[in-house]
Write an enzyme that holds these catalytic residues in place. Structure first.
Site, PDB file in Angstrom:
ATOM      1  N   SER A 112       0.898  -1.142   0.045  1.00 46.92           N
ATOM      2  CA  SER A 112      -0.225   0.044   0.167  1.00 46.92           C
ATOM      3  C   SER A 112       0.984   1.398  -0.073  1.00 46.92           C
ATOM      4  O   SER A 112       1.790   1.172   0.628  1.00 46.92           O
ATOM      5  CB  SER A 112      -1.016  -0.059   1.078  1.00 46.92           C
ATOM      6  OG  SER A 112      -1.745   1.211   1.323  1.00 46.92           O
ATOM      7  N   GLY A 113       0.598   2.238  -0.833  1.00 44.90           N
ATOM      8  CA  GLY A 113       1.278   3.396  -1.034  1.00 44.90           C
ATOM      9  C   GLY A 113       2.552   3.302  -1.806  1.00 44.90           C
ATOM     10  O   GLY A 113       3.564   4.530  -2.013  1.00 44.90           O
ATOM     11  N   THR A 117      -1.979   2.594  -8.198  1.00 44.89           N
ATOM     12  CA  THR A 117      -2.887   3.274  -9.075  1.00 44.89           C
ATOM     13  C   THR A 117      -2.513   4.394  -9.834  1.00 44.89           C
ATOM     14  O   THR A 117      -2.871   4.275 -10.952  1.00 44.89           O
ATOM     15  CB  THR A 117      -3.850   3.778  -7.861  1.00 44.89           C
ATOM     16  OG1 THR A 117      -4.277   3.042  -7.080  1.00 44.89           O
ATOM     17  CG2 THR A 117      -5.063   4.807  -8.729  1.00 44.89           C
ATOM     18  N   ASN A 162      -1.017   5.580   3.155  1.00 43.83           N
ATOM     19  CA  ASN A 162      -1.372   6.138   1.750  1.00 43.83           C
ATOM     20  C   ASN A 162      -2.270   7.005   1.796  1.00 43.83           C
ATOM     21  O   ASN A 162      -3.575   6.915   2.302  1.00 43.83           O
ATOM     22  CB  ASN A 162      -1.593   4.952   0.905  1.00 43.83           C
ATOM     23  CG  ASN A 162      -1.515   5.301  -0.615  1.00 43.83           C
ATOM     24  OD1 ASN A 162      -1.716   6.553  -0.708  1.00 43.83           O
ATOM     25  ND2 ASN A 162      -1.969   4.374  -1.337  1.00 43.83           N
ATOM     26  N   SER A 165      -5.190   5.704  -0.813  1.00 45.37           N
ATOM     27  CA  SER A 165      -5.218   4.262  -0.858  1.00 45.37           C
ATOM     28  C   SER A 165      -6.390   3.751  -1.488  1.00 45.37           C
ATOM     29  O   SER A 165      -7.567   3.645  -0.970  1.00 45.37           O
ATOM     30  CB  SER A 165      -5.092   3.665   0.549  1.00 45.37           C
ATOM     31  OG  SER A 165      -4.960   2.206   0.619  1.00 45.37           O
ATOM     32  N   SER A 166      -6.377   2.681  -2.477  1.00 42.16           N
ATOM     33  CA  SER A 166      -7.527   1.807  -3.160  1.00 42.16           C
ATOM     34  C   SER A 166      -8.077   1.124  -1.874  1.00 42.16           C
ATOM     35  O   SER A 166      -7.292   0.153  -1.555  1.00 42.16           O
ATOM     36  CB  SER A 166      -7.012   1.357  -4.144  1.00 42.16           C
ATOM     37  OG  SER A 166      -6.685   2.028  -5.333  1.00 42.16           O
ATOM     38  N   GLY A 389      -2.792  -2.898  -1.970  1.00 42.37           N
ATOM     39  CA  GLY A 389      -1.555  -3.519  -1.898  1.00 42.37           C
ATOM     40  C   GLY A 389      -1.488  -4.222  -0.590  1.00 42.37           C
ATOM     41  O   GLY A 389      -2.382  -4.096   0.436  1.00 42.37           O
ATOM     42  N   GLU A 391      -0.864  -4.850   3.025  1.00 44.85           N
ATOM     43  CA  GLU A 391      -0.811  -3.928   4.227  1.00 44.85           C
ATOM     44  C   GLU A 391      -0.717  -4.561   5.622  1.00 44.85           C
ATOM     45  O   GLU A 391      -1.177  -5.646   5.984  1.00 44.85           O
ATOM     46  CB  GLU A 391      -1.886  -2.986   4.121  1.00 44.85           C
ATOM     47  CG  GLU A 391      -3.253  -3.506   4.082  1.00 44.85           C
ATOM     48  CD  GLU A 391      -4.266  -2.695   3.780  1.00 44.85           C
ATOM     49  OE1 GLU A 391      -4.023  -1.678   2.977  1.00 44.85           O
ATOM     50  OE2 GLU A 391      -5.538  -2.799   4.192  1.00 44.85           O
TER      51      GLU A 391
END
Length: 1099
Positions: A112-113, A117, A162, A165-166, A389, A391
Site C-alpha cells: 500500500s502506497g 494506482t 497512503n 489508498s485503494s 496493496g 498492508e
C-alpha cells in the site's frame, strides 16, 4: 518546429545513474539491487527494468516526464532505445496485441502506497493517446479516463500508509476493435472495504466522497441534504482526521460530478446518489440507550433526516433498528417471533444497513460505467489490474486478511510465470539449464484457501459461520480454537492471544479475530431488507432486489467464499492473457520525496523475489515463441517464407535466423519453440521486419500520393486558368502543364531556407527576373509562404574572412496583407507587378499563373478579402528612392505593351518607359484541355457518405431505453427532494456528543519493516546454495558490437511530412540507409524517418 527543450534523462552524454536494466548488474544481491534503485531514485529515475519486468519506485512528487513529448518518444520505439518508462511497457502491450492478435494484461503489485494506482492511470492515459478513432471512440476514451476520479472518490481513502489508498480491487479491461481503436470496456471490482464506512483507525479518513460532498456541495444541496461540518457526523469524527495534505476536496468534488456526467448519469441520478451518501452519514448519528435491558433510540430527532433522505417512515426505521423478527419451528409448525435487541446489537444493525447501502451504491456506479462503454462482441482487450496493496496495520482485521490473501495470489502468479513456469519450460523443450532456487508461496496460498486435507483458514472460518445461527458471542473464540486444533502444525501459521499469525511472502501479520465471523457472514436482517424495499424512491428499492422467500431456503454465501472465487476467476483471466509486470516499491513511510529507507526497500526487494528474477532472466532467454507464430511474424523477411513456409516449421525458423545472420549462441531450438537469448537479437529481427513493412508502405504511399497529387493539380490548373480567363492571352505551353510549386528545391537549399520561418511552409519558389528603376534585369529567388513573399538575391562579400565569396541576401520581405494589388498586361507575356505601400516590384516568371493562383488563395486566407488583379497594356509602378542622377529619385515608371511578332518578348527602353513587344498568343477564353485519364473519374464529384441517420436513430433509441430501465423513472420524477409528497424536510438536530474519547498515544511500531517469518527464512536458505558461475564453463571472449554509422546535424530541420525526422543543430542521428537521391533514412530518439543528407556530416 523550434529548438526542443529536452529533459536531462533524454540527452546524450548524461550522468549515468546505476543501470537501466538490472540484468546488467555486475553483482547480483539484494544489497546491489537496493543500491542501484537508490542511485536512480535520487536522480529522479524512478523506473528500472529486469528484462521485460518494470520496477517502479514511488517518487512522492510529480515528475516532468509524462507529457505529450514522451508519448511521441515511446510510441513505436523498442524497449532498449529509450530510458525505462511505464509508457514503454504500455506501448509494448498495445503493439503486441495488434501484431500477435492476443489479449494482454499488466499486473501491478506492491504494498500500500507504492504507486500502483498512479501507474495504472498512466497506462490508460497512454493507450488512450496513441490509439486512433472517431467521435464514438473518443467517447469511450473519455469514459475510461473519467472512471478513475469517480471510482477513486467512492472507493479510495486516506490510511496511515497512503493518502489515496485503494480500498477496493479493480480489473479494468479496455476493449479494442480489430483496428486497435478502444471501443468498449469492462470493470470488475473486488471486495470494497465496507467496514470503513462506519469505523476508521486513528489518523485515517472515511471514503473521499464524504469530505468532497461536505466541502463542494452547493448552498441548496447543503440545505436539502442536511450538510454541515464533518465533526458533526459520527461516521467521520471517530478518527479526528478530516483533511489530507495536498488534497483539495472541493476541487475533487467538481471532478467527481463531471465524471458522473461523462459516464452518462443524469442530474437527477447524480442528485439521488448524493442524497444516499448524505443519508448514510445521518444514519450514523442515530444512537441508542438501554431501557430495561433493551435498546431504544436515544433521540428521535436524529431519525428524521435519514428517513427523509431514504424515503422511509420514522416508526418503521426505529422499529427495525431495535428489534427483529426471527422464524422458528415448533412441533412441525413455523412461527415468527419478535426479538428486541440490546444497544450493541442495535448499533450493529444500524452499521450493517449503512455498509450495505454504500456497497450497493458503489456497485451501481461500477455498473453505470460498464453500461456506458458496453460492447456486444469482444475482439481484443488489454487488462489493467489495480488492486489494494499488501498492508499491515496496528490492528489487522478481516479486511486486511482478505486483502493480503489476494496479494498472495498475485505473487503466486508472478512466481508461476516468471520463475517456475519459465524453468520448467526449458526442461520440457530440451534446453540446457541449471535450476535456480526460489521461495514458492503456494504453500501460503494453500494455508489460506485449501478446502481439504488439511482445510485452509477460509474453509474453517466458513464452517464456524455456518454453525453460528443467531448467536454471535463466542464464535470468534471458537474460530481460534478450531484453527489451533486443525492447522497449528503448519510452519507458516501460529497463534497469539487475540487471534492468529500468518507468515506471508511479505512478512508476518498478526490478525485480530474480533469480528471475523460477523464480517464474514455479512448478513443484513430480512426485516431491514423489507423496509428498504418499501422506500418511496425507486432508486433505493432497486438496490434491494432480493427475493426473500426464495433465499430463505439456501445457505447464504460468505465474504471469504466470494473473495476466494473472485481471486481464482481473476487468476484464470490473467492466465489467458499475455502478462506484463510492474513491481512497485515504496521507498519510505513518510510519504516525502527523496526520503530513502534502506531496510524497508531491501525487505521489498527480497520478498518480491527480484534477485531470483534477475538470475533466471540472466541465465535464460528473453524471448520464446512456438515455431508457427515465429514464422507468421517474421515471414516477410525472406521470399522463401513469404507468404508462408511450405516445408517443416523448424526448418523455416532456421532459415529465417540464418538469413539475418544471427549468431548460433544467441538462440536455441526446442521441440516446439524457438528461444532467443538477448533482447538486442530480438530487436534486430523487429527492426528488419519494420523496415520491410516500411518499404512496402512507402510503395503504397507513393502510389496514393501520386494519385492525390494528380487530382489536386488538375483542379489547381483549372482554378488558375479561371483567374486569367477572358482577361489575358495564354502561352501554348502554359495551359496544360503540371504545377510543381517548388522549382528550386528549397528542401536541399539551406542557404535559402534560412530566411524563411522555421514553421513556415513554402508554397511556391522559382527563380524570376526582377527589373529595377533603370529596367535592368537581375535574377531573384521568389518564395511564397502562407504569410510572406520573399525576394532573395546574391552579392559578393567585400570584407572579412569570407571576402570574395557569393552569399545569399534577403532583398525584400513583404507581408501578404500589405500587398495592394497585382497588375498584368492582356498579352501572352510573363510580366507581373506586385504593388505594395512603399514601392512596387516588377517581376517576370514563366510560372506566373501558378504563382498568382497561390498568392490569391493565401491572401484570401489571411485577410478574408480578394486580392485586386488589374489587366492593362499600360502599367505604372512606384520605384524606391535611389542615389543621385536622372533615375535616382523616387517616383514612377511605366511599361507599355503592344502586339509584335513571335512568342519571345522584345524589350526597348525609352526614358522612364519600358516598351514590351510580343506576338499574339492563344485566345483569352482558352482553358486547359488535358485530363488525366488514368485516375478516378470522380475528380470533382465524390460520392456522398452513406446515410447513417437511421442507424443513429436506432442507437439513440436503444440508449434511451436502457437509461429508462436503469434510472427507474428519474426524468419524469425530477428532483427527488423538491417533490417529497409524504413528509416535510426536517431541520438538522443539535450536535450530540458521539465523538470517541481522544485516543492515547498510538503505538506506531506496526509501520516498521515487518518480521519476515518463515517465508523470509526459506528465502535466505535458497541464497546459501550457490551454483557454479556459468555451470563451471570458462567465459567466452566477448564479441565486438557492430557500430551503427552516425552523423551530426549541421543545421536544424523541421519535418515537412509525417515520414520525416525533425532535429536540432548538433543532434547525432543513426544512419540506417543512404539513398543517392540525397534523402537518407535514420533514427533519432527512438523515432525513424527520412532526413536531408546535405543537412548533416558523417561522424
Amino acid at each position: 518546429m523550434g529548438s526542443k527543450e529536452r529533459y536531462h534523462w533524454q540527452s546524450h552524454n548524461v550522468k549515468v545513474s546505476g543501470v537501466d536494466d538490472m540484468v546488467l548488474l555486475s553483482r547480483i544481491s539484494e544489497d546491489a539491487i537496493t543500491d542501484n534503485l537508490k542511485k536512480r531514485y535520487m536522480d529522479d529515475y524512478i523506473f528500472t527494468y529486469i528484462g521485460s519486468v518494470l520496477i517502479s519506485v514511488n517518487p512522492f512528487k510529480q515528475l516532468p516526464y509524462f507529457t505529450e513529448r514522451e508519448v511521441e518518444l515511446y510510441q513505436g520505439a523498442a524497449q532498449y532505445e529509450n530510458p525505462p518508462h511505464v509508457y514503454a511497457l504500455a506501448d509494448s502491450m498495445y503493439r503486441n496485441m495488434m501484431i500477435d492478435s492476443e489479449n494482454q494484461c499488466v499486473i501491478i503489485s506492491g504494498e500500500s502506497g507504492a504507486g500502483k494506482t498512479v501507474a495504472a492511470k498512466y497506462i490508460m492515459s497512454y493507450i488512450s493517446k496513441v490509439s486512433g478513432g472517431g467521435a464514438k471512440v473518443q467517447h469511450v476514451k473519455d469514459i475510461i479516463l473519467q472512471s478513475n476520479p469517480l471510482l477513486e472518490a467512492f472507493g479510495n481513502a486516506k490510511t496511515v500508509r497512503n493518502n489515496n489508498s485503494s480500498r477496493f480491487g479493480k480489473y479494468f479491461e479496455i476493449q479494442f476493435s480489430r483496428g486497435g481503436e478502444p471501443d468498449g470496456g469492462k470493470i470488475s471490482n473486488f471486495l470494497l472495504e465496507k467496514s470503513r464506512v462506519v469505523n476508521q483507525n486513528q489518523g485515517e479518513r472515511n471514503f473521499h466522497i464524504y469530505y468532497q460532498l461536505l466541502e463542494g456541495c452547493s448552498v441548496e444541496q447543503r440545505e436539502n441534504l442536511g450538510i454541515t461540518t464533518p465533526d458533526y457526523y459520527f461516521y467521520l469524527n471517530q478518527s479526528q482526521t478530516f483533511t489530507v495534505e495536498d488534497v483539495n476536496d472541493k476541487k475533487d468534488f467538481s471532478e467527481t460530478t463531471e465524471a458522473m456526467s461523462v459516464i452518462g448519469l443524469s442530474p437527477e441520478e447524480q442528485e439521488v446518489v448524493f442524497q444516499l451518501v448524505a443519508g448514510i452519514l445521518h444514519l450514523g448519528n442515530i444512537s441508542f440507550r438501554e431501557e430495561q435491558n433493551y435498546a431504544v433510540v436515544e433521540s428521535e430527532d436524529f431519525l428524521a433526516f435519514p428517513c427523509f433522505l431514504l424515503g422511509l417512515p420514522q416508526q418503521g426505521l426505529c422499529s427495525k433498528l431495535t428489534s427483529r423478527v426471527m422464524d422458528g419451528r415448533w412441533g412441525g409448525r413455523s412461527e415468527s417471533i419478535a426479538v428486541t435487541m440490546n444497544t450493541e446489537q442495535a448499533a450493529f444493525s444500524r452499521d450493517a444497513l449503512s455498509k450495505t447501502l454504500y456497497s450497493r451504491l458503489f456497485d451501481f456506479l461500477v455498473e453505470s460505467v460498464n453500461k456506458a462503454m458496453q460492447k456486444h462482441q469482444e475482439e481484443f482487450n488489454i487488462g489493467v489490474l489495480d488492486i489494494y496493496g499488501f498492508e499491515i496495520f496496528q490492528i489487522n482485521g478481516f479486511e486486511q486478511f482478505c486483502i493480503n490473501f489476494v496479494n498472495e495470489k498475485l505473487q503466486q502468479i508472478f512466481i508461476e510465470l516468471t520463475l517456475k513456469a519459465e524453468q520448467e519450460e526449458y526442461v520440457q523443450e530440451g534446453i540446457h539449464w541449471t535450476p535456480i532456487d526460489y521461495f514458492n508461496n503456494k504453500v501460503v496460498c494453500d494455508l489460506i484457501e485449501s478446502k481439504l486435507n488439511p482445510p485452509g483458514i477460509m474453509s474453517i472460518l466458513d464452517d464456524v459461520c455456518a454453525t453460528m445461527h443467531a448467536k454471535v458471542e463466542g464464535a470468534d473464540h471458537t474460530l481460534v480454537q478450531k484453527l489451533q486444533s486443525q492447522i497449528s502444525g503448519n510452519q507458516h501459521f501460529s497463534s497469539w492471544n487475540k487471534g492468529f499469525v500468518v507468515h506471508h511472502y511479505a512478512g508476518k501479520v498478526s490478525y485480530d479475530v474480533s469480528g471475523f465471523c460477523e464480517r464474514n457472514r455479512d448478513v443484513l436482517f430480512n426485516d431491514i431488507i423489507e423496509l428498504m424495499q418499501s422506500s418511496e424512491f425507486a432508486f433505493i428499492r432497486d438496490l434491494f432486489p432480493e427475493n426473500l422467500e426464495a433465499e430463505k431456503r439456501g445457505r447464504p454465501s460468505t465474504v471469504s467464499s466470494k473473495i476466494k472465487k473472485q481471486a481464482n476467476t481473476l487468476v484464470q483471466t490473467l492466465m489467458r492473457c499475455t502478462p506484463h509486470y510492474i513491481r512497485c516499491i515504496k521507498p519510505n513511510e513518510t510519504k516525502r520525496p527523496r526520503d530513502w529507507e534502506d531496510p524497508r526497500v531491501q525487505h521489498q526487494v527480497e520478498y518480491l523475489g527480484l534477485r531470483e528474477n534477475i538470475r533466471v532472466r540472466r541465465a535464460g532467454y528473453a524471448y520464446r515463441r512456438v515455431f508457427s507464430k515465429f514464422l507468421q511474424r517474421y515471414a516477410i523477411l525472406t521470399p522463401e517464407t513469404w507468404p508462408r513456409w511450405g516445408a517443416e516449421q523448424r526448418g523455416g525458423v532456421l532459415h529465417l535466423l540464418s538469413s539475418v545472420h544471427m549468431e548460433q549462441d544467441q538462440f536455441q531450438l526446442g521441440t516446439s519453440k524457438v528461444f532467443i537469448k538477448a533482447p538486442e537479437s530480438l530487436f534486430l529481427l523487429e527492426e528488419m521486419r519494420d523496415r520491410k513493412y516500411n518499404g512496402y508502405a512507402r510503395v503504397i504511399q507513393k502510389a496514393w500520393r501520386k494519385h492525390i497529387a494528380v487530382r489536386k493539380y488538375v483542379k489547381m490548373r483549372e482554378e488558375a486558368s479561371d483567374i486569367l480567363l477572358n482577361k489575358k492571352e495564354r502561352r501554348r505551353n502554359s495551359l496544360n502543364r503540371n504545377f510543381v510549386g517548388d522549382y528550386i528545391g528549397t528542401d536541399n537549399r539551406p542557404e535559402i531556407r534560412q530566411f524563411v520561418g522555421r514553421r513556415e511552409r513554402i508554397d511556391f519558389a522559382d527563380v524570376v527576373i526582377k527589373y529595377d528603376r533603370r529596367f535592368r534585369p537581375v535574377k531573384r529567388d521568389l518564395v511564397l509562404t502562407p504569410r510572406f513573399l520573399y525576394l532573395i538575391g546574391r552579392e559578393k562579400v567585400t570584407q572579412g574572412p569570407e571576402k570574395g565569396r557569393i552569399r545569399e541576401v534577403l532583398k525584400r520581405h513583404i507581408e501578404l496583407d500589405h500587398i495592394q494589388s497585382v497588375s498584368l498586361s492582356t498579352l501572352q507575356d510573363d510580366f507581373f507587378i506586385v504593388h505594395e505601400e512603399q514601392y512596387d516590384s516588377v517581376l517576370r516568371s514563366v510560372f506566373k499563373t501558378e504563382f498568382l493562383s497561390l498568392l490569391l488563395k493565401r491572401y484570401d486566407e489571411k485577410t478574408q478579402k480578394r486580392l485586386p488583379l488589374k489587366f492593362n497594356n499600360l502599367l505604372e509602378f512606384k520605384v524606391k528612392k535611389g542615389g543621385w542622377g536622372p533615375f535616382g529619385g523616387s517616383g514612377s515608371r511605366q511599361i507599355q505593351f503592344h502586339v509584335g511578332a513571335g512568342d519571345e518578348v522584345v524589350l526597348k527602353t525609352s526614358g522612364k518607359v519600358l516598351l514590351v513587344s510580343i506576338g499574339p498568343g492563344l485566345p483569352k477564353n482558352s482553358r486547359p484541355t488535358r485530363r488525366d485519364k488514368r485516375k478516378s473519374r470522380y475528380l470533382g464529384n465524390q460520392a456522398p457518405p452513406p446515410d447513417s441517420a437511421a442507424s443513429g436513430r436506432l442507437f439513440q433509441s436503444s440508449r434511451g431505453g436502457d437509461r429508462g430501465r436503469r434510472g427507474g423513472g428519474f426524468s419524469s420524477r425530477g428532483s427527488l427532494l423538491r417533490q417529497q409528497s409524504t413528509m416535510e424536510q426536517p431541520s438538522l438536530p443539535r450536535h450530540q456528543n458521539q465523538q470517541r474519547a481522544p485516543a492515547p498515544n498510538q503505538d506506531m511500531g506496526f509501520m516498521g519493516v515487518p518480521d519476515q517469518g518463515v517465508a523470509g527464512l526459506q528465502r535466505r536458505r535458497s541464497k546459501e546454495v550457490k551454483p557454479l558461475p556459468g555451470a563451471g564453463r570458462p567465459k567466452p571472449v566477448p564479441k565486438p558490437r557492430p557500430r551503427t554509422p552516425q552523423c551530426r546535424a549541421l543545421y536544424a530541420y523541421d519535418a515537412q511530412d509525417t515520414d520525416e525526422l525533425s532535429f536540432n543543430t548538433d543532434d547525432v542521428i543513426d544512419i540506417l540507409t543512404e539513398d543517392p537521391s540525397g534523402w537518407w533514412f535514420g533514427r533519432l530518439r527512438g523515432r525513424e524517418g527520412m532526413f536531408p543528407g546535405n543537412y548533416v556530416e558523417k561522424l
